[in-house]
Write a protein that holds these residues in place. Structure first.
Motif, PDB file in Angstrom:
ATOM      1  N   THR A  46     -15.115   5.354   0.108  1.00  0.00           N
ATOM      2  CA  THR A  46     -14.637   4.808   1.374  1.00  0.00           C
ATOM      3  C   THR A  46     -13.123   4.608   1.321  1.00  0.00           C
ATOM      4  O   THR A  46     -12.605   3.964   0.402  1.00  0.00           O
ATOM      5  CB  THR A  46     -15.315   3.462   1.678  1.00  0.00           C
ATOM      6  OG1 THR A  46     -16.736   3.663   1.718  1.00  0.00           O
ATOM      7  CG2 THR A  46     -14.834   2.898   3.009  1.00  0.00           C
ATOM      8  N   LEU A  47     -12.421   5.159   2.299  1.00  0.00           N
ATOM      9  CA  LEU A  47     -10.963   5.094   2.326  1.00  0.00           C
ATOM     10  C   LEU A  47     -10.479   4.411   3.599  1.00  0.00           C
ATOM     11  O   LEU A  47     -11.076   4.559   4.676  1.00  0.00           O
ATOM     12  CB  LEU A  47     -10.369   6.502   2.254  1.00  0.00           C
ATOM     13  CG  LEU A  47     -10.688   7.339   1.003  1.00  0.00           C
ATOM     14  CD1 LEU A  47     -10.138   8.752   1.159  1.00  0.00           C
ATOM     15  CD2 LEU A  47     -10.117   6.678  -0.248  1.00  0.00           C
ATOM     16  N   THR A  48      -9.383   3.674   3.469  1.00  0.00           N
ATOM     17  CA  THR A  48      -8.689   3.092   4.621  1.00  0.00           C
ATOM     18  C   THR A  48      -7.264   3.632   4.628  1.00  0.00           C
ATOM     19  O   THR A  48      -6.814   4.274   3.672  1.00  0.00           O
ATOM     20  CB  THR A  48      -8.656   1.556   4.544  1.00  0.00           C
ATOM     21  OG1 THR A  48      -7.784   1.164   3.471  1.00  0.00           O
ATOM     22  CG2 THR A  48     -10.051   0.986   4.291  1.00  0.00           C
ATOM     23  N   GLY A  49      -6.546   3.316   5.703  1.00  0.00           N
ATOM     24  CA  GLY A  49      -5.169   3.775   5.798  1.00  0.00           C
ATOM     25  C   GLY A  49      -4.294   3.250   4.673  1.00  0.00           C
ATOM     26  O   GLY A  49      -3.324   3.910   4.265  1.00  0.00           O
ATOM     27  N   ASN A  50      -4.646   2.076   4.124  1.00  0.00           N
ATOM     28  CA  ASN A  50      -3.863   1.493   3.034  1.00  0.00           C
ATOM     29  C   ASN A  50      -4.027   2.249   1.722  1.00  0.00           C
ATOM     30  O   ASN A  50      -3.263   2.021   0.780  1.00  0.00           O
ATOM     31  CB  ASN A  50      -4.253   0.030   2.831  1.00  0.00           C
ATOM     32  CG  ASN A  50      -3.829  -0.845   3.990  1.00  0.00           C
ATOM     33  OD1 ASN A  50      -2.824  -0.572   4.650  1.00  0.00           O
ATOM     34  ND2 ASN A  50      -4.607  -1.893   4.260  1.00  0.00           N
ATOM     35  N   ASP A  51      -5.039   3.126   1.653  1.00  0.00           N
ATOM     36  CA  ASP A  51      -5.296   3.890   0.427  1.00  0.00           C
ATOM     37  C   ASP A  51      -4.563   5.225   0.414  1.00  0.00           C
ATOM     38  O   ASP A  51      -4.690   5.998  -0.547  1.00  0.00           O
ATOM     39  CB  ASP A  51      -6.806   4.146   0.263  1.00  0.00           C
ATOM     40  CG  ASP A  51      -7.601   2.857   0.217  1.00  0.00           C
ATOM     41  OD1 ASP A  51      -7.119   1.898  -0.413  1.00  0.00           O
ATOM     42  OD2 ASP A  51      -8.699   2.807   0.823  1.00  0.00           O
ATOM     43  N   LEU A  52      -3.813   5.506   1.475  1.00  0.00           N
ATOM     44  CA  LEU A  52      -3.137   6.796   1.605  1.00  0.00           C
ATOM     45  C   LEU A  52      -1.621   6.615   1.598  1.00  0.00           C
ATOM     46  O   LEU A  52      -1.090   5.631   2.111  1.00  0.00           O
ATOM     47  CB  LEU A  52      -3.556   7.484   2.905  1.00  0.00           C
ATOM     48  CG  LEU A  52      -5.060   7.689   3.130  1.00  0.00           C
ATOM     49  CD1 LEU A  52      -5.292   8.344   4.491  1.00  0.00           C
ATOM     50  CD2 LEU A  52      -5.667   8.543   2.024  1.00  0.00           C
ATOM     51  N   ASP A  75      -5.531   6.618  -3.165  1.00  0.00           N
ATOM     52  CA  ASP A  75      -5.988   5.601  -4.122  1.00  0.00           C
ATOM     53  C   ASP A  75      -7.518   5.546  -4.037  1.00  0.00           C
ATOM     54  O   ASP A  75      -8.077   5.110  -3.028  1.00  0.00           O
ATOM     55  CB  ASP A  75      -5.374   4.246  -3.771  1.00  0.00           C
ATOM     56  CG  ASP A  75      -5.758   3.159  -4.780  1.00  0.00           C
ATOM     57  OD1 ASP A  75      -6.540   3.439  -5.708  1.00  0.00           O
ATOM     58  OD2 ASP A  75      -5.269   2.025  -4.621  1.00  0.00           O
ATOM     59  N   LEU A  76      -8.183   5.988  -5.102  1.00  0.00           N
ATOM     60  CA  LEU A  76      -9.643   6.020  -5.119  1.00  0.00           C
ATOM     61  C   LEU A  76     -10.234   4.647  -5.435  1.00  0.00           C
ATOM     62  O   LEU A  76     -11.452   4.465  -5.378  1.00  0.00           O
ATOM     63  CB  LEU A  76     -10.122   7.047  -6.148  1.00  0.00           C
ATOM     64  CG  LEU A  76      -9.559   8.471  -5.954  1.00  0.00           C
ATOM     65  CD1 LEU A  76     -10.008   9.371  -7.097  1.00  0.00           C
ATOM     66  CD2 LEU A  76     -10.000   9.043  -4.620  1.00  0.00           C
TER      67      LEU A  76
END
Length: 297
Positions: free
Chosen positions: A140-146, A187-188
């Motif tokens: 699961t990814l959010t904008g903060n992980d990119l 960011d995984l």
């Protein structure tokens, strides 16, 4: 009785003659007199093997060099190198065996052999191997992980890649373009040993799609390219789809070294522009098994 004694005497004479012949035969073998110098033998450790080098004499009279050693798994092993050779590879070894004693001797054409000398050496470590064990869970990814080093200021923030909206998109800088490569870092949020990622290109006539991507993994990232120096290159993906709105699913990408951060280095675009535009990005963990022969029992 006399007949019996004659048979015994004849047998003894025959045995004596054979022994003498054998002794003369051994004594007649030629022992090489021009041998390689023990001090000139060097070794180079490579993964799973040792490469011996030596200076070949100007006029060697040995037929071949014999190297004998005890392999902890196979027992006694003999390898030969011709009189024309100045090196020999000993493979099938492991660093965990430690130093092994190798006995070098010169052998003539008729089997005469010099007194062996010993050289001790150790093989380099055999690297671990990783195997694909199938797909795991989607991450699961959010904008903060990119993160990207090339965000367009007027449109298409990178967070749009994971907002679930098919009409939004991420756009690299076209208003102030710079040459490739450009980066997307994910960011995984945990260390993994394998991933598969999927992206969808923007459905636009410009067809600003990735043409080639080099994939890296790292355990460090500080919102800049500084950590790239510690990243490990995992694979290069080329010939990527160039149609508008194209989707792409990567092969399973596995690594012996676990990583937390996935780096997608965009090396070129199918449109020839210095940017790309994408609608979606998703990442799924790939399960792996790792075999380390140096620590296996």
């Amino acid at each position: 009785m006399q007949e019996e004694m004659k048979k015994i005497i004849v047998s003894l004479l025959a045995a004596t003659v054979l022994a003498g012949f054998s002794s003369c035969s051994d004594d007649d073998k030629t022992v090489p007199s021009v041998m390689i110098d023990q001090n000139a033998v060097t070794s180079v450790a490579k993964p799973g093997e040792i490469v011996f080098h030596w200076t070949k004499p100007t006029n060697p009279d040995y037929y071949y060099i014999k190297v004998k050693y005890n392999d902890p798994a196979k027992g006694v092993v003999v390898k030969n190198a011709s009189s024309y050779a100045d090196s020999l590879v000993i493979d099938g070894l492991y660093a965990k065996y430690g130093k092994i004693d190798f006995q070098f001797s010169g052998v003539s054409r008729d089997g005469g052999e010099t007194t062996p000398f010993t050289v001790s050496a150790q093989a380099g470590a055999v690297p671990a191997t990783v195997k694909d064990a199938g797909l795991g869970e989607a991450i699961t990814l959010t904008g903060n992980d990119l993160w990207t080093d090339d965000q367009e200021s007027s449109e298409g923030p990178i967070k749009n890649l994971v907002d679930g909206n098919n009409n939004s998109y991420f756009h690299m800088s076209w208003s102030s373009p710079s040459p490739f490569p450009h980066y997307i870092v994910v960011d995984l949020k945990k260390e993994v040993s394998g991933v598969m990622f999927n992206y969808v290109c923007r459905d636009h006539n410009n067809k600003d799609n990735p043409k080639q991507i080099t994939v890296f993994g790292s355990n460090e990232f500080n919102q800049s390219l500084d950590a790239l120096g510690s990243a490990t290159e995992l694979t290069v993906l080329s010939g990527l789809p160039g149609t508008k709105g194209a989707s792409y699913e990567s092969p399973h990408i596995v690594s012996v070294t676990p990583f937390r951060y996935l780096w997608l280095r965009i090396d070129s675009s199918t449109s020839g522009s210095n940017w790309v535009a994408l609608t979606k990005l998703s990442v799924t963990e790939v399960r792996t098994t790792i075999f380390d022969p140096e620590n296996a029992k």
